[in-house]
Motif scaffolding. Sequence first.
Motif, PDB file in Angstrom:
ATOM      1  N   HIS A  97      50.585  46.941  32.921  1.00  0.00           N
ATOM      2  CA  HIS A  97      49.244  46.880  34.905  1.00  0.00           C
ATOM      3  C   HIS A  97      50.686  47.888  35.614  1.00  0.00           C
ATOM      4  O   HIS A  97      49.850  49.206  35.684  1.00  0.00           O
ATOM      5  N   GLU A  98      51.855  47.368  35.422  1.00  0.00           N
ATOM      6  CA  GLU A  98      52.871  48.530  36.390  1.00  0.00           C
ATOM      7  C   GLU A  98      52.483  49.555  35.344  1.00  0.00           C
ATOM      8  O   GLU A  98      53.442  50.573  36.712  1.00  0.00           O
ATOM      9  N   LEU A 100      51.081  51.411  33.763  1.00  0.00           N
ATOM     10  CA  LEU A 100      49.552  52.251  34.412  1.00  0.00           C
ATOM     11  C   LEU A 100      49.982  52.643  35.459  1.00  0.00           C
ATOM     12  O   LEU A 100      48.939  54.143  35.726  1.00  0.00           O
ATOM     13  N   LYS A 101      49.528  52.013  36.333  1.00  0.00           N
ATOM     14  CA  LYS A 101      49.665  52.274  38.151  1.00  0.00           C
ATOM     15  C   LYS A 101      50.591  53.572  37.699  1.00  0.00           C
ATOM     16  O   LYS A 101      50.403  54.641  38.076  1.00  0.00           O
ATOM     17  N   LYS A 102      52.289  53.551  36.879  1.00  0.00           N
ATOM     18  CA  LYS A 102      53.234  54.290  37.513  1.00  0.00           C
ATOM     19  C   LYS A 102      52.477  55.458  36.916  1.00  0.00           C
ATOM     20  O   LYS A 102      52.668  56.491  37.327  1.00  0.00           O
ATOM     21  N   GLU A 103      51.515  55.897  35.764  1.00  0.00           N
ATOM     22  CA  GLU A 103      51.082  57.025  35.344  1.00  0.00           C
ATOM     23  C   GLU A 103      50.128  57.250  35.609  1.00  0.00           C
ATOM     24  O   GLU A 103      49.740  58.332  35.238  1.00  0.00           O
ATOM     25  N   ASN A 104      49.707  57.046  36.385  1.00  0.00           N
ATOM     26  CA  ASN A 104      48.352  57.536  37.457  1.00  0.00           C
ATOM     27  C   ASN A 104      47.215  57.014  36.708  1.00  0.00           C
ATOM     28  O   ASN A 104      46.340  57.812  36.356  1.00  0.00           O
ATOM     29  N   LYS A 106      43.932  54.994  35.143  1.00  0.00           N
ATOM     30  CA  LYS A 106      43.325  54.178  36.322  1.00  0.00           C
ATOM     31  C   LYS A 106      42.874  53.012  34.337  1.00  0.00           C
ATOM     32  O   LYS A 106      41.771  53.906  33.607  1.00  0.00           O
ATOM     33  N   ILE A 195      42.537  40.824  39.781  1.00  0.00           N
ATOM     34  CA  ILE A 195      42.660  42.401  40.781  1.00  0.00           C
ATOM     35  C   ILE A 195      41.617  42.631  40.352  1.00  0.00           C
ATOM     36  O   ILE A 195      41.109  44.015  40.726  1.00  0.00           O
ATOM     37  N   GLN A 198      39.574  44.148  43.209  1.00  0.00           N
ATOM     38  CA  GLN A 198      40.576  45.260  44.444  1.00  0.00           C
ATOM     39  C   GLN A 198      40.808  46.597  43.543  1.00  0.00           C
ATOM     40  O   GLN A 198      41.077  47.538  44.213  1.00  0.00           O
ATOM     41  N   GLU A 199      40.567  46.541  42.172  1.00  0.00           N
ATOM     42  CA  GLU A 199      41.710  48.056  41.477  1.00  0.00           C
ATOM     43  C   GLU A 199      40.186  48.635  40.663  1.00  0.00           C
ATOM     44  O   GLU A 199      40.510  49.520  39.626  1.00  0.00           O
TER      45      GLU A 199
END
Length: 225
Positions: A97-98, A100-104, A106, A195, A198-199
């Motif tokens: 999850h972290e 994927l967020k860092k690489e933008n 979805k 999550i 919210q995501e």
Amino acid sequence: MRLILLGAPGAGKGTVAKQLTAIDGSVQISTGDILRAAVKGGTELGKQAKAYIDKGDLVPDDITIPMILDRLKEDDCKSGWLLDGFPRNKNQAVKLHEALKKENMKLDIVIEMELDRQIAKNRIMGRRLCVNDNNHPNNVYIDAIKPDGDKCRVCGGELSKRDDDQDEAAIDKRHNIYYDDKEGTLAAAYYFRDIADQEGIRYITLDGKAGVEEVADQLVKKLEA
Ligand code: AP5
């Protein structure tokens, strides 16, 4: 589409992954297949992984997490991917999850295949693998997908067994890891379920008890809903 497919060993993840990637053209990334190829190829990764796989233990996170995060950066993943066999515990879920967020990137969908442990065990022990495609459904205990003698019922290819499919103690260990909802694979599933809203992730559950075609129909209907 970017998708995670979760289910107990024997639930039918590989079978469904094959059907899904045929529909949307995303690339299937099976952690188990990558590790088994490394074992067969005698690579350093394979040498490290073999003992864990044979015993039904997870290969350590410091090996599998970078292996999968690097794989997701390859060119063929640009048009979408389907993770089959990852994450396998809560730590892998959080790290994925972290990253994927860092690489933008979805995440679109998480699918949880629900199946009773004893049915999953029988499916594993009866599974036969076709030399042409591991995911051609063949199982000596299930009438609807019984091999054609000792050949694949789909293409007539040679069949084999996986070593870790015939060792009951190892299968029980694999299932203990899956059904652990505190730190194991179900904890990883519930991490994403919690999550999802919210995501903007769709969290879909599938009844894995149904036959191969029925599970595929169920999935198509849920994806279209
Ligand atoms: P992995 O290769 O991922 O194996 P697994 O999770 O144990 O899952 P399986 O491949 O056994 O089952 P499946 O759900 O794909 O079922 P299938 O579709 O074949 O992992 C192996 C090992 O690698 C692990 O134990 C671990 O050591 C290591 N590893 C992997 N990922 C890791 C990670 N992230 N971290 C650390 N270590 C990791 O179906 C089973 C049978 O049932 C087949 O015969 C099939 O034809 C049949 N079938 C399928 N669907 C149906 C249906 N609907 N009705 C009737 N029969 C069906």
